[in-house]
Write a protein that holds these residues in place. Structure first.
Motif, short mmCIF file in Angstrom:
data_model
loop_
_atom_site.label_atom_id
_atom_site.label_comp_id
_atom_site.label_asym_id
_atom_site.label_seq_id
_atom_site.Cartn_x
_atom_site.Cartn_y
_atom_site.Cartn_z
N ALA A 202 17.55 1.66 65.92
CA ALA A 202 16.68 0.66 65.29
C ALA A 202 15.78 1.29 64.24
CB ALA A 202 15.85 -0.05 66.36
N VAL A 203 15.23 2.44 64.53
CA VAL A 203 14.36 3.14 63.57
C VAL A 203 15.18 3.56 62.35
CG1 VAL A 203 12.99 5.23 63.22
CG2 VAL A 203 12.69 3.88 65.29
N SER B 177 16.66 2.70 70.48
CA SER B 177 15.43 2.82 69.69
C SER B 177 15.64 3.72 68.47
CB SER B 177 14.27 3.31 70.54
OG SER B 177 14.55 4.59 71.04
N VAL B 178 16.42 4.79 68.61
CA VAL B 178 16.71 5.67 67.47
C VAL B 178 17.54 4.92 66.43
CG1 VAL B 178 18.01 7.74 66.79
CG2 VAL B 178 16.50 7.81 68.77
N LEU C 196 15.78 0.41 60.21
CA LEU C 196 14.56 -0.05 59.55
C LEU C 196 14.11 0.89 58.44
CD1 LEU C 196 12.46 -1.42 62.54
CD2 LEU C 196 13.57 -2.73 60.71
N SER C 197 14.41 2.17 58.57
CA SER C 197 13.99 3.11 57.54
C SER C 197 14.80 2.93 56.25
CB SER C 197 14.12 4.55 58.04
OG SER C 197 15.49 4.86 58.26
#
Length: 126
Positions: free
Chosen positions: A12-13, A9-10, A16-17
């Motif tokens: 992926a974030v 999840s880290v 995306l950022s």
């Protein structure tokens, strides 16, 4: 397995950022179309008629006549030679004789009566 879910999840974030880092401003409205009003008020476009039937006729004087009957029922194209230039003849309404520039064609399908410039009316059969 517990440790992989937070790491995914880290990641992926973080990915995306990084998206949409465009320095150029985004134009929302754009320039006004100078022809927008003319196009909105323009008459609808009508497509030209297509060829419904092409016929080759042998006339009484032993000449050939090539006639293309159009799908609108009010237009024919007449040629005196197979690959010659076509002359467009129109009728006031469907079922009436086709006329233009000294040409006149009456009838359809199997038999027509054709008048060509400088000639009298000829009976022609397909």
């Amino acid at each position: 397995m517990k440790y992989y879910l937070p790491l995914i999840s880290v990641a992926a974030v973080a990915l995306l950022s990084a998206c949409n880092k465009n320095d150029e401003p985004e134009v929302v409205g754009g320039p006004a179309d100078p022809m927008a009003e003319k196009l909105a008020n323009a008459a609808p476009v009508e497509l030209p008629p297509s060829v419904q039937a092409s016929r080759q006729y042998r006339c009484k004087d032993n000449s050939l006549l090539f006639v293309d009957f159009m799908s609108d029922g009010k237009t024919v194209q007449v040629r005196t030679e197979k690959n010659g230039a076509a002359t467009k003849l129109t009728a006031a309404e469907a079922g009436k004789p086709f006329e233009a520039e000294g040409y006149k064609v009456e009838g359809s399908d199997k038999q027509i009566t054709a008048t060509l410039p400088g000639k009298s009316a000829l009976s022609c059969k397909a």
